[in-house]
Design a protein around this motif. Structure first.
Motif, PDB file in Angstrom:
ATOM      1  N   LEU A  35       0.828  -1.205   0.000  1.00 39.55           N
ATOM      2  CA  LEU A  35       0.000   0.000   0.000  1.00 39.55           C
ATOM      3  C   LEU A  35       0.864   1.257   0.000  1.00 39.55           C
ATOM      4  CD1 LEU A  35      -2.713   1.373   0.061  1.00 39.55           C
ATOM      5  CD2 LEU A  35      -2.731   1.136   2.545  1.00 39.55           C
ATOM      6  N   LEU A  36       1.924   1.267   0.797  1.00 40.19           N
ATOM      7  CA  LEU A  36       2.822   2.421   0.808  1.00 40.19           C
ATOM      8  C   LEU A  36       3.452   2.623  -0.565  1.00 40.19           C
ATOM      9  CD1 LEU A  36       4.596   2.039   4.281  1.00 40.19           C
ATOM     10  CD2 LEU A  36       2.778   3.627   3.659  1.00 40.19           C
ATOM     11  N   GLN A  37       3.752   1.531  -1.234  1.00 43.90           N
ATOM     12  CA  GLN A  37       4.309   1.625  -2.584  1.00 43.90           C
ATOM     13  C   GLN A  37       3.319   2.283  -3.536  1.00 43.90           C
ATOM     14  OE1 GLN A  37       5.621  -2.191  -4.120  1.00 43.90           O
ATOM     15  NE2 GLN A  37       7.326  -1.239  -5.199  1.00 43.90           N
ATOM     16  N   ARG A  38       2.035   1.954  -3.382  1.00 45.63           N
ATOM     17  CA  ARG A  38       1.006   2.579  -4.226  1.00 45.63           C
ATOM     18  C   ARG A  38       0.866   4.066  -3.896  1.00 45.63           C
ATOM     19  NH1 ARG A  38      -1.641  -2.414  -3.269  1.00 45.63           N
ATOM     20  NH2 ARG A  38      -3.081  -1.519  -1.713  1.00 45.63           N
ATOM     21  N   LYS A  39       0.992   4.409  -2.613  1.00 42.28           N
ATOM     22  CA  LYS A  39       0.935   5.813  -2.222  1.00 42.28           C
ATOM     23  C   LYS A  39       2.094   6.593  -2.848  1.00 42.28           C
ATOM     24  CE  LYS A  39      -1.455   5.531   2.267  1.00 42.28           C
ATOM     25  NZ  LYS A  39      -2.325   6.715   2.211  1.00 42.28           N
ATOM     26  N   VAL A  40       3.269   6.001  -2.853  1.00 41.51           N
ATOM     27  CA  VAL A  40       4.439   6.648  -3.453  1.00 41.51           C
ATOM     28  C   VAL A  40       4.210   6.863  -4.952  1.00 41.51           C
ATOM     29  CG1 VAL A  40       6.888   6.386  -4.014  1.00 41.51           C
ATOM     30  CG2 VAL A  40       6.064   5.783  -1.725  1.00 41.51           C
ATOM     31  N   ALA A  41       3.690   5.839  -5.615  1.00 43.57           N
ATOM     32  CA  ALA A  41       3.440   5.939  -7.060  1.00 43.57           C
ATOM     33  C   ALA A  41       2.387   7.013  -7.360  1.00 43.57           C
ATOM     34  CB  ALA A  41       2.994   4.587  -7.606  1.00 43.57           C
ATOM     35  N   LEU A  42       1.314   7.051  -6.562  1.00 40.38           N
ATOM     36  CA  LEU A  42       0.275   8.063  -6.754  1.00 40.38           C
ATOM     37  C   LEU A  42       0.840   9.459  -6.538  1.00 40.38           C
ATOM     38  CD1 LEU A  42      -2.648   8.941  -7.191  1.00 40.38           C
ATOM     39  CD2 LEU A  42      -3.091   8.470  -4.764  1.00 40.38           C
ATOM     40  N   SER A  43       1.680   9.603  -5.526  1.00 37.33           N
ATOM     41  CA  SER A  43       2.286  10.898  -5.257  1.00 37.33           C
ATOM     42  C   SER A  43       3.176  11.337  -6.413  1.00 37.33           C
ATOM     43  CB  SER A  43       3.099  10.839  -3.963  1.00 37.33           C
ATOM     44  OG  SER A  43       3.737  12.077  -3.705  1.00 37.33           O
ATOM     45  N   GLN A  44       3.950  10.420  -6.954  1.00 42.97           N
ATOM     46  CA  GLN A  44       4.803  10.759  -8.086  1.00 42.97           C
ATOM     47  C   GLN A  44       3.980  11.268  -9.264  1.00 42.97           C
ATOM     48  OE1 GLN A  44       7.433   7.072  -8.400  1.00 42.97           O
ATOM     49  NE2 GLN A  44       8.884   8.722  -8.763  1.00 42.97           N
ATOM     50  N   SER A  45       2.894  10.581  -9.568  1.00 39.01           N
ATOM     51  CA  SER A  45       2.030  10.998 -10.681  1.00 39.01           C
ATOM     52  C   SER A  45       1.378  12.348 -10.381  1.00 39.01           C
ATOM     53  CB  SER A  45       0.951   9.945 -10.943  1.00 39.01           C
ATOM     54  OG  SER A  45       1.521   8.713 -11.323  1.00 39.01           O
ATOM     55  N   SER A  46       1.037  12.581  -9.112  1.00 43.67           N
ATOM     56  CA  SER A  46       0.405  13.846  -8.725  1.00 43.67           C
ATOM     57  C   SER A  46       1.366  15.011  -8.916  1.00 43.67           C
ATOM     58  CB  SER A  46      -0.060  13.771  -7.271  1.00 43.67           C
ATOM     59  OG  SER A  46      -0.994  12.725  -7.082  1.00 43.67           O
ATOM     60  N   PHE A  47       2.580  14.860  -8.424  1.00 45.48           N
ATOM     61  CA  PHE A  47       3.566  15.928  -8.580  1.00 45.48           C
ATOM     62  C   PHE A  47       3.945  16.141 -10.042  1.00 45.48           C
ATOM     63  CE2 PHE A  47       4.478  15.537  -3.968  1.00 45.48           C
ATOM     64  CZ  PHE A  47       4.542  16.883  -3.645  1.00 45.48           C
ATOM     65  N   ALA A  48       3.897  15.063 -10.829  1.00 48.38           N
ATOM     66  CA  ALA A  48       4.222  15.179 -12.253  1.00 48.38           C
ATOM     67  C   ALA A  48       3.061  15.746 -13.063  1.00 48.38           C
ATOM     68  CB  ALA A  48       4.623  13.807 -12.814  1.00 48.38           C
ATOM     69  N   GLY A  49       1.859  15.786 -12.461  1.00 47.57           N
ATOM     70  CA  GLY A  49       0.688  16.311 -13.165  1.00 47.57           C
ATOM     71  C   GLY A  49       0.184  15.397 -14.251  1.00 47.57           C
ATOM     72  N   THR A  50       0.346  14.079 -14.079  1.00 48.19           N
ATOM     73  CA  THR A  50      -0.021  13.131 -15.126  1.00 48.19           C
ATOM     74  C   THR A  50      -1.261  12.309 -14.791  1.00 48.19           C
ATOM     75  OG1 THR A  50       1.512  11.478 -14.203  1.00 48.19           O
ATOM     76  CG2 THR A  50       2.363  12.934 -15.929  1.00 48.19           C
ATOM     77  N   LEU A  51      -1.979  12.652 -13.717  1.00 43.03           N
ATOM     78  CA  LEU A  51      -3.172  11.899 -13.347  1.00 43.03           C
ATOM     79  C   LEU A  51      -4.311  12.193 -14.312  1.00 43.03           C
ATOM     80  CD1 LEU A  51      -3.347  12.307  -9.455  1.00 43.03           C
ATOM     81  CD2 LEU A  51      -2.710  10.259 -10.720  1.00 43.03           C
ATOM     82  N   ASP A  52      -5.074  11.153 -14.667  1.00 37.34           N
ATOM     83  CA  ASP A  52      -6.257  11.351 -15.504  1.00 37.34           C
ATOM     84  C   ASP A  52      -7.329  12.130 -14.746  1.00 37.34           C
ATOM     85  OD1 ASP A  52      -5.119   9.953 -17.606  1.00 37.34           O
ATOM     86  OD2 ASP A  52      -5.935   8.017 -16.943  1.00 37.34           O
ATOM     87  N   ASN A  53      -7.424  11.893 -13.436  1.00 29.90           N
ATOM     88  CA  ASN A  53      -8.399  12.574 -12.594  1.00 29.90           C
ATOM     89  C   ASN A  53      -7.656  13.372 -11.522  1.00 29.90           C
ATOM     90  OD1 ASN A  53     -10.484  13.454 -11.005  1.00 29.90           O
ATOM     91  ND2 ASN A  53     -11.359  11.438 -10.612  1.00 29.90           N
TER      92      ASN A  53
END
Length: 339
Positions: A35-53
């Protein structure tokens, strides 16, 4: 120097250590590597501005000792809570039982289950390791979130909340949950807390009482902790109160810890955060400042000495501070003085 930056995959091992140290009741840092790994991945995408939502954005940051590369704490912002998983609270209100014929007028406190904070921004995951709690790390990790929100306000909701850890004993037992467990759940507090941290909230909808709970029916121990915070959470609450956060009757459904809120534009650090140009030289009679760059993907924040020249819209910092922030002469930074 402590430098706050977005979390990276290589931080996972240290993040897991901090999750274990944070203890029961700290739901946003579950002791679960996947789960922490998924949080890290989500955070990376958030800071990169690449989330679909973009409403699912989650910005997880760590404070790193630049000399030892040791992570000393964590802090995070969730852009819009409840958008992909229900967010439950109890609201503490009252009902009036009145009979004019009998001359009886009684007010009773009730707890009502709700999802009222869906869509708000949540500041969360503020944890500082024991050895670093006497210095600037806590204030930096708390207030750096407001500098980021001040610069990138379009990414966040108008209302910002923070869920404060409620009262539990040294064994992680919550007096409030003990009453719910006895009557509705048959599930101890650490297990319920852990399942929620994993995102498994179906059991809440299935087992939580559907009707308002009269506070007077709770055990005396449970009644006493409604809206109270854990001893270790007092410093974090004090910081937020200085920022303008206040309780509005909402408490956590597990430990009854208070949720505090503030309008984004009313947060003191957002209001007082200066946008200044960098002048790299040796500060004369400098003061301790909190500073961040204005990048999102390469966000950095530090507590360091600097001199503010309001007349010239500049802040004088040394080269080491500029390097830590990743800025050059003439670049723009956000600056906060200490509360």
């Amino acid at each position: 120097m402590i430098v706050v930056r977005p979390i990276q995959p290589e931080d996972l091992a240290q993040l897991l250590v901090l999750a274990k140290e944070s203890g029961t009741g700290f739901t946003s840092l579950p002791v679960n590597e996947a789960l922490l790994q998924r949080k890290v991945a989500l955070s990376q995408s958030s800071f990169a501005g690449t989330l679909d939502n973009p409403s699912q954005a989650y910005y997880l940051m760590v404070g790193e000792d630049s000399d030892t590369q040791q992570i000393v704490g964590t802090t995070a912002i969730e852009a819009a809570v409840g958008s992909h998983s229900p967010l439950y609270h109890y609201h503490l209100g009252q009902v009036i039982h009145c009979s004019h014929q009998l001359g009886v007028h009684n007010a009773a406190q009730i707890l009502t289950l709700n999802n009222d904070y869906t869509g708000t921004t949540e500041i969360c995951t503020l944890f500082v390791r024991e050895a670093f709690r006497r210095g600037m790390a806590g204030r930096l990790l708390s207030r750096c979130r407001f500098m980021l929100m001040a610069e990138h306000c379009a990414l966040f909701a108008s209302i910002v909340i923070a869920e404060m850890r409620g009262v539990s004993d040294e064994n992680g037992r919550s007096p409030f949950w003990a009453w719910l467990e006895q009557h509705f759940f048959s599930l101890d507090f650490p297990t319920a807390d852990y399942l929620t941290g994993l995102g498994n909230k179906q059991f809440i909808a299935e087992l939580m009482p559907k009707y308002p709970i009269y506070v007077s029916l709770l055990s005396p121990q449970a009644q006493q902790v409604i809206g109270k915070v854990h001893d270790k959470t007092q410093p974090a609450l004090a910081l937020l109160e200085k920022e303008g956060f206040y309780p509005n009757g909402y408490v956590d459904i597990f430990d009854a810890g208070p949720t505090v809120q503030c309008h984004l534009s009313h947060i003191r650090s957002v209001q007082t955060c200066l946008r200044l140009q960098v002048d790299i030289s040796q500060p004369i009679a400098g003061q301790q400042l909190l500073m961040s760059n204005i990048s999102l993907g390469q966000y950095r924040a530090v507590a360091a000495s600097g001199s503010i020249a309001i007349k010239h819209s500049k802040v004088v910092i040394n080269q080491a501070t500029a390097n830590a922030l990743g800025v050059n002469q003439g670049d723009t930074v956000r600056v906060l003085t200490l509360l």
